[in-house]
Design a protein around this motif. Sequence first.
Motif, mmCIF file in Angstrom:
data_model
loop_
_atom_site.group_PDB
_atom_site.id
_atom_site.type_symbol
_atom_site.label_atom_id
_atom_site.label_comp_id
_atom_site.label_asym_id
_atom_site.label_seq_id
_atom_site.Cartn_x
_atom_site.Cartn_y
_atom_site.Cartn_z
ATOM 1 N N GLN A 187 1.641 6.492 -7.032
ATOM 2 C CA GLN A 187 0.555 7.370 -7.456
ATOM 3 C C GLN A 187 0.940 8.833 -7.295
ATOM 4 O OE1 GLN A 187 -3.068 6.650 -5.362
ATOM 5 N NE2 GLN A 187 -4.292 8.028 -6.617
ATOM 6 N N ARG A 188 1.584 9.173 -6.191
ATOM 7 C CA ARG A 188 2.020 10.550 -5.988
ATOM 8 C C ARG A 188 3.063 10.962 -7.026
ATOM 9 N NH1 ARG A 188 2.755 9.959 -1.210
ATOM 10 N NH2 ARG A 188 4.964 9.443 -1.140
ATOM 11 N N GLN B 51 0.822 -1.205 0.000
ATOM 12 C CA GLN B 51 0.000 0.000 0.000
ATOM 13 C C GLN B 51 0.858 1.258 0.000
ATOM 14 O OE1 GLN B 51 -2.654 -0.323 3.339
ATOM 15 N NE2 GLN B 51 -3.880 -1.947 2.422
ATOM 16 N N ALA C 203 0.933 4.072 -2.974
ATOM 17 C CA ALA C 203 0.689 5.487 -2.729
ATOM 18 C C ALA C 203 1.845 6.339 -3.238
ATOM 19 C CB ALA C 203 0.468 5.726 -1.233
#
Length: 225
Positions: free
Chosen positions: A136-137, A129, A133
């Motif tokens: 994605q950032r 996870q 994240a």
Amino acid sequence: MVHIFSRTAGSLGRLPAASALLALVLTLGGCASAPPPNDSMNEAQSRLQTARDAGAADYAPVDLGFAQDKFQQAQAAFADRKYADATNLAEESRADAELATAKARLGAARAQIRNKTQDNASLRAEGQQVEAAAEQREQQEQQQLQQQQQQMQADPANASSSSIPTPTPADMPAPSSSALSQPSQGGGFQTMPDQTLPDQTLPQPSSGQPVDPNNPDATNQGGHP
């Protein structure tokens, strides 16, 4: 004529009965003379407690139940002075207790491994996870950078004007003391000369009074001002 009779056949017929009687006497004597199995009873009881401490009630309840039942039967035989039966039952109880202990330790080890596996799976999921994240950032930042580059390519003038900061006006410097006019030696405030036309000689009236410069046509009537 003399007949000789042999006694061998009769003695051979009574031999099995005597042997059986002797065996029965020895058996009864052995049972009566057998010592109490204190060591066997204590060992069985100790192994039962070890099995309980190892968690046999949770991981090997059947084998623990067999060991407890055999130990109770051994106690009953011991109380009835049936020491041979008590010894055999105590040995069986000890064996069942050892088996229950082994199964309990194996089950506890498997449970510990299963818990560690679940913990590792949870940690792995959390790590995935976090990585997702972060990716994605990073993708969002790359998209924003691409959009800015496209805007700069589409309108370079606005992009350059927006990128160059506008300088702020600085304060005007004060004039130096040398640039200010110095006062005259006579002191006091100096005025600029009045640039007016030269004085014109006005005609004097007949009465001898000066003529008002604002009203040159006016004359003094009757000699009064």
